[in-house]
Design a protein around this motif. Structure first.
Motif, PDB file in Angstrom:
ATOM      1  N   UNK A  14       0.819  -1.217   0.000  1.00  0.00           N
ATOM      2  CA  UNK A  14       0.000   0.000   0.000  1.00  0.00           C
ATOM      3  C   UNK A  14       0.850   1.264   0.000  1.00  0.00           C
ATOM      4  N   UNK A  15       2.049   1.221   0.566  1.00  0.00           N
ATOM      5  CA  UNK A  15       2.931   2.397   0.571  1.00  0.00           C
ATOM      6  C   UNK A  15       3.515   2.666  -0.807  1.00  0.00           C
ATOM      7  N   UNK A  16       3.813   1.612  -1.563  1.00  0.00           N
ATOM      8  CA  UNK A  16       4.493   1.785  -2.851  1.00  0.00           C
ATOM      9  C   UNK A  16       3.568   1.694  -4.064  1.00  0.00           C
ATOM     10  N   UNK A  17       2.326   1.304  -3.877  1.00  0.00           N
ATOM     11  CA  UNK A  17       1.419   1.109  -5.017  1.00  0.00           C
ATOM     12  C   UNK A  17       1.337   2.319  -5.950  1.00  0.00           C
ATOM     13  N   UNK A  18       1.222   3.583  -5.443  1.00  0.00           N
ATOM     14  CA  UNK A  18       1.186   4.731  -6.367  1.00  0.00           C
ATOM     15  C   UNK A  18       2.467   4.871  -7.206  1.00  0.00           C
ATOM     16  N   UNK A  41      12.157   9.475  -1.126  1.00  0.00           N
ATOM     17  CA  UNK A  41      12.213   8.264  -1.928  1.00  0.00           C
ATOM     18  C   UNK A  41      13.104   7.299  -1.175  1.00  0.00           C
ATOM     19  N   UNK A  42      12.713   6.177  -0.994  1.00  0.00           N
ATOM     20  CA  UNK A  42      11.794   5.209  -1.493  1.00  0.00           C
ATOM     21  C   UNK A  42      10.436   5.385  -0.784  1.00  0.00           C
ATOM     22  N   UNK A  43       9.359   4.833  -1.362  1.00  0.00           N
ATOM     23  CA  UNK A  43       8.034   4.996  -0.777  1.00  0.00           C
ATOM     24  C   UNK A  43       7.952   4.416   0.637  1.00  0.00           C
ATOM     25  N   UNK A  44       7.297   5.166   1.512  1.00  0.00           N
ATOM     26  CA  UNK A  44       7.137   4.739   2.902  1.00  0.00           C
ATOM     27  C   UNK A  44       5.963   5.465   3.542  1.00  0.00           C
ATOM     28  N   UNK A  45       5.646   5.080   4.761  1.00  0.00           N
ATOM     29  CA  UNK A  45       4.480   5.644   5.461  1.00  0.00           C
ATOM     30  C   UNK A  45       4.815   6.910   6.242  1.00  0.00           C
TER      31      UNK A  45
END
Length: 136
Positions: A14-18, A41-45
């Motif tokens: 869910x954090x990286x889906x976009x 970057x990298x995707x995270x909450x």
């Protein structure tokens, strides 16, 4: 074109889906913290700078410069048939760094600080990765 990677090697959550959805649409997306305004970057909450949970997604210009690089001469698994290849750390205009491969670039032209542009490459059906190439 590089040998196809098994999609199972890359985890989408869910954090990286976009991020992954953006790549499929030809967009390189990163996060920006709405509390401290820093790029992430990298995707995270959580924001690694101020620890806020107020991260939103932005579309980058896809431009940056080579921060560091190496030429890979020995690899295993799905990368073994692509030798040699160049892996670089790219500093995007937005201020974050990401690791990727340089493609369609003569090695003699690669240097620290060289301008690059993202190049989206399909590596498996319905699966795209961001690679980079030198700007002319």
């Amino acid at each position: 074109m590089p040998e196809q990677l098994p999609i199972s090697l890359l985890q989408q959550d869910s954090d990286s889906r976009p991020y992954w959805e953006g790549l499929a649409q030809g967009e390189l997306r990163i996060q920006r913290c709405t509390s401290c305004s820093r790029a992430v970057f990298y995707p995270r909450a959580l924001c690694p700078h101020c620890h806020a949970s107020t991260l939103s997604w932005i579309v980058t210009t896809g431009k940056g410069e080579i921060y560091s690089y190496t030429v890979v001469h020995q690899a295993y698994g799905p990368f073994a048939t692509d030798l040699p290849f160049v892996v670089a750390i790219i500093e995007l205009e937005e201020g974050v760094r990401m690791m990727s491969r340089l493609v369609e670039t003569p090695r003699e032209r690669i240097q620290i600080g060289a301008a690059v542009q993202v190049s989206f490459q399909s590596v498996e059906e319905n699966f795209t990765l961001p690679y980079f190439q030198l700007l002319e």
